[in-house]
Write a protein that holds these residues in place. Structure first.
Motif, PDB file in Angstrom:
ATOM      1  N   VAL A  61      54.284  46.918  29.825  1.00  0.00           N
ATOM      2  CA  VAL A  61      54.587  47.447  28.493  1.00  0.00           C
ATOM      3  C   VAL A  61      55.241  46.346  27.666  1.00  0.00           C
ATOM      4  O   VAL A  61      56.127  45.629  28.145  1.00  0.00           O
ATOM      5  N   ALA A  62      54.803  46.187  26.420  1.00  0.00           N
ATOM      6  CA  ALA A  62      55.438  45.266  25.483  1.00  0.00           C
ATOM      7  C   ALA A  62      56.586  46.006  24.798  1.00  0.00           C
ATOM      8  O   ALA A  62      56.414  47.143  24.354  1.00  0.00           O
ATOM      9  N   ILE A  63      57.746  45.373  24.715  1.00  0.00           N
ATOM     10  CA  ILE A  63      58.925  46.048  24.167  1.00  0.00           C
ATOM     11  C   ILE A  63      59.523  45.191  23.058  1.00  0.00           C
ATOM     12  O   ILE A  63      59.845  44.009  23.273  1.00  0.00           O
ATOM     13  N   LEU A  64      59.651  45.791  21.877  1.00  0.00           N
ATOM     14  CA  LEU A  64      60.364  45.182  20.760  1.00  0.00           C
ATOM     15  C   LEU A  64      61.601  46.025  20.518  1.00  0.00           C
ATOM     16  O   LEU A  64      61.505  47.224  20.251  1.00  0.00           O
ATOM     17  N   MET A  65      62.773  45.412  20.602  1.00  0.00           N
ATOM     18  CA  MET A  65      64.028  46.142  20.643  1.00  0.00           C
ATOM     19  C   MET A  65      64.978  45.624  19.579  1.00  0.00           C
ATOM     20  O   MET A  65      64.945  44.459  19.195  1.00  0.00           O
ATOM     21  N   VAL A  66      65.840  46.510  19.084  1.00  0.00           N
ATOM     22  CA  VAL A  66      66.974  46.137  18.241  1.00  0.00           C
ATOM     23  C   VAL A  66      68.237  46.471  19.016  1.00  0.00           C
ATOM     24  O   VAL A  66      68.368  47.572  19.566  1.00  0.00           O
ATOM     25  N   SER A  67      69.160  45.529  19.091  1.00  0.00           N
ATOM     26  CA  SER A  67      70.442  45.805  19.730  1.00  0.00           C
ATOM     27  C   SER A  67      71.541  45.009  19.034  1.00  0.00           C
ATOM     28  O   SER A  67      71.343  43.846  18.670  1.00  0.00           O
ATOM     29  N   SER A  68      72.695  45.651  18.857  1.00  0.00           N
ATOM     30  CA  SER A  68      73.864  44.990  18.266  1.00  0.00           C
ATOM     31  C   SER A  68      74.851  44.535  19.329  1.00  0.00           C
ATOM     32  O   SER A  68      75.872  43.936  18.993  1.00  0.00           O
ATOM     33  N   GLU A  69      74.574  44.840  20.598  1.00  0.00           N
ATOM     34  CA  GLU A  69      75.469  44.457  21.688  1.00  0.00           C
ATOM     35  C   GLU A  69      74.948  43.163  22.311  1.00  0.00           C
ATOM     36  O   GLU A  69      73.922  43.152  22.988  1.00  0.00           O
ATOM     37  N   LEU A  70      75.664  42.081  22.067  1.00  0.00           N
ATOM     38  CA  LEU A  70      75.164  40.780  22.496  1.00  0.00           C
ATOM     39  C   LEU A  70      75.001  40.659  24.014  1.00  0.00           C
ATOM     40  O   LEU A  70      74.012  40.077  24.478  1.00  0.00           O
ATOM     41  N   PRO A  71      75.916  41.199  24.841  1.00  0.00           N
ATOM     42  CA  PRO A  71      75.655  41.145  26.289  1.00  0.00           C
ATOM     43  C   PRO A  71      74.353  41.861  26.660  1.00  0.00           C
ATOM     44  O   PRO A  71      73.628  41.404  27.561  1.00  0.00           O
ATOM     45  N   GLU A  72      74.046  42.938  25.961  1.00  0.00           N
ATOM     46  CA  GLU A  72      72.802  43.669  26.204  1.00  0.00           C
ATOM     47  C   GLU A  72      71.591  42.831  25.790  1.00  0.00           C
ATOM     48  O   GLU A  72      70.569  42.794  26.503  1.00  0.00           O
ATOM     49  N   VAL A  73      71.701  42.169  24.655  1.00  0.00           N
ATOM     50  CA  VAL A  73      70.611  41.305  24.182  1.00  0.00           C
ATOM     51  C   VAL A  73      70.305  40.234  25.225  1.00  0.00           C
ATOM     52  O   VAL A  73      69.150  39.996  25.588  1.00  0.00           O
ATOM     53  N   LEU A  74      71.375  39.600  25.724  1.00  0.00           N
ATOM     54  CA  LEU A  74      71.181  38.531  26.706  1.00  0.00           C
ATOM     55  C   LEU A  74      70.696  39.079  28.042  1.00  0.00           C
ATOM     56  O   LEU A  74      69.953  38.410  28.759  1.00  0.00           O
ATOM     57  N   ARG A  75      71.099  40.284  28.370  1.00  0.00           N
ATOM     58  CA  ARG A  75      70.728  40.889  29.654  1.00  0.00           C
ATOM     59  C   ARG A  75      69.241  41.241  29.709  1.00  0.00           C
ATOM     60  O   ARG A  75      68.592  41.091  30.740  1.00  0.00           O
ATOM     61  N   LEU A  76      68.675  41.731  28.595  1.00  0.00           N
ATOM     62  CA  LEU A  76      67.337  42.318  28.629  1.00  0.00           C
ATOM     63  C   LEU A  76      66.222  41.426  28.103  1.00  0.00           C
ATOM     64  O   LEU A  76      65.067  41.604  28.463  1.00  0.00           O
TER      65      LEU A  76
END
Length: 499
Positions: free
Chosen positions: A441-456
């Motif tokens: 699956v291709a995933i395009l995501m918005v996140s404001s939590e930087l640890p989450e951005v780096l994690r995923l």
């Protein structure tokens, strides 16, 4: 220190289900006492009990050393207790002054000028630099929150309950909130503070009380415990360290966006997302990230530019046409745009499958699809006939993910996947996102939590003021680098964010 509040041996049940068991909580004058727990741990029920919205089945409440019975929020307010809900309780059409004085007008009939003069000192006290005659609907979320705090100050509240107060605030606005909290506690006000963000707890809290499954686990001094120790108290086990997954191997281009723009929101956005890849739009609140997702999905139909799926142009994207093409969309506002609150969990999970004609409406068909999904996703409680509004935020988000899993999708657009979700549910959702990507699956995501951005993320596209200003590969990304691009401090951003 003076004890402002004591909740002793509190028990509460709903329809025979015990939601609070022998809960203890105290609040001292001039302290910030954080209340922690997973979604569904009983925090909201305890807060509502302290504010008179629920009567405990047993146990006692004392305010200022005196036993009290709180039958309503009015009773709580009379005892000097104010609550600032996560969903702000203001009347948009009324002015700031009217909202601040609502329910606290007194016996005197005030003219508008005298009302505004009476309110101005409270606005000054919380640092809200707006005219008292401004309609609340014209204010930002952060300004509306300060109106709520000003109302609590106007009522001379000794105890202020803050439930997830920073969930919709920018970094600057969070710092302003911190300042107001510190000024209130310096004057002896006690703050009960609920947040899922450990950095906030570390910055503000003096003590922390943890609930788990409706039970009191313990109260600790914030400076004496680590984040890992608090997490263990919350979930009853050590969580696996949330390091990034092994590098994924992207496939063919699934989504190709060129020159996408919408007047007043964003401009000239071009990007690609490959099968089996997680790409995240990062940036400050208001940078246009959510608007880009909505335009791709066709939720905002006035966008210019081109969208291609698997090499085929989508002439006029709309939610219906994108859904038929295997595109899923998970909105940030779970409560209003993600669920049907009074419908059963099974119905909520089946909505997309029904819309795509992939399942029948017979009870047996539903159970055959829903029950395995609930087990796979770890949805608790595993009762498909329960109304979804009774689930925690983390479990509601799992139901929404399950909806798209059941219907099948090749591209998933996710806006703030873990907003308002506890640490254990976050770990579950991270694992689900990773599994989906590994399934292609291709995933395009918005996140404001930087640890989450780096994690995923495999790749990170940074937006600022409605434009893509840089791209970072996972190996090159850091919180500092993302923030530099998002704020304009980094002058070496790539000219193009298209891969």
């Amino acid at each position: 220190m003076t004890e402002l509040l004591n909740a002793h041996h509190i028990h509460k049940s709903f329809s025979g289900v015990q939601v609070l068991r022998d809960v203890q909580f105290t609040l001292q004058a001039g302290e910030v006492h954080a209340l922690l727990g997973e979604n569904g741990a009983g925090k909201s029920t305890l807060l509502k009990t302290l504010f008179g919205m629920h009567r405990p089945d047993s146990g006692t409440l004392s305010v200022g050393g005196q036993p009290v019975v709180l039958n309503s929020p009015s009773d709580a307010q009379a005892q000097g207790i104010a609550m600032i809900h996560q969903e702000l309780a203001l009347i948009p059409e009324l002015t700031v002054a009217q909202n601040v004085l609502l329910g606290n007008e007194g016996q005197e009939v005030l003219s508008y000028p005298r009302m505004e003069a009476r309110v101005q000192p409270f606005l000054d006290q919380v640092g809200l630099n707006v005219s008292p005659r401004t309609p609340v609907k014209r204010l930002t979320i952060a300004q509306q929150q300060m109106v709520e705090i000003a109302r609590a100050v106007a009522r001379q509240a000794r105890i202020i309950i803050m439930d997830e107060p920073t969930s919709s605030l920018t970094t600057h606005e969070i710092e302003q909130l911190y300042r107001v909290v510190r000024e209130l506690t310096a004057r002896g006000v006690g703050i009960i503070y609920v947040s899922h963000h450990f950095d906030e707890i570390e910055a503000l809290a003096d003590r922390v009380t943890v609930l788990r499954d409706g039970q009191y686990i313990g109260t600790v001094n914030q400076r004496d415990v680590t984040q890992d120790q608090l997490v263990t108290m919350m979930v009853g086990r050590d969580l696996v360290a949330q390091v990034g997954p092994e590098r994924r191997q992207p496939g063919a281009v699934r989504l190709w966006v060129q020159g996408l723009g919408r007047t007043g929101a964003f401009a000239d956005v071009s990007l690609r997302v490959h099968a089996g890849e997680v790409v995240t739009l990062a940036g400050l609140i208001g940078a246009g990230r959510t608007e880009v997702l909505r335009a791709i999905y066709g939720a905002d139909a006035d966008a210019a530019g081109t969208v291609q799926l698997d090499g085929q142009a989508v002439a006029h994207p709309s939610p219906a046409s994108m859904m038929r093409r295997g595109v899923g969309f998970i909105a940030e506002d779970r409560r209003h745009q993600g669920i049907v609150p009074d419908a059963r969990v099974s119905v909520n999970m089946m909505l997309t499958s029904w819309a795509k004609g992939k399942a029948g409406v017979r009870e047996a068909d539903m159970r055959a699809l829903v029950e395995p999904q609930m087990q796979q996703l770890g949805i608790r409680p595993a009762n498909p006939n329960q109304t979804i509004r009774r689930l925690s935020g983390g479990n509601q988000q799992k139901v929404i993910l399950g909806r798209w899993l059941a219907a099948g999708c090749s591209l998933l657009l996710i806006d703030e996947p873990t907003r308002g979700i506890d640490v254990a549910s976050k770990a579950d959702i991270y694992a689900l996102v990773d599994d989906l990507a590994r399934q292609g699956v291709a995933i395009l995501m918005v996140s404001s939590e930087l640890p989450e951005v780096l994690r995923l993320s495999d790749r990170i596209l940074v937006m600022r003021e409605g434009r893509l200003v840089g791209e970072l590969d996972r190996a090159d990304a850091s919180e500092e680098r993302i923030l530099s691009l998002a704020t304009g401090a980094d002058t070496h951003a790539k000219d193009s964010a298209v891969v």
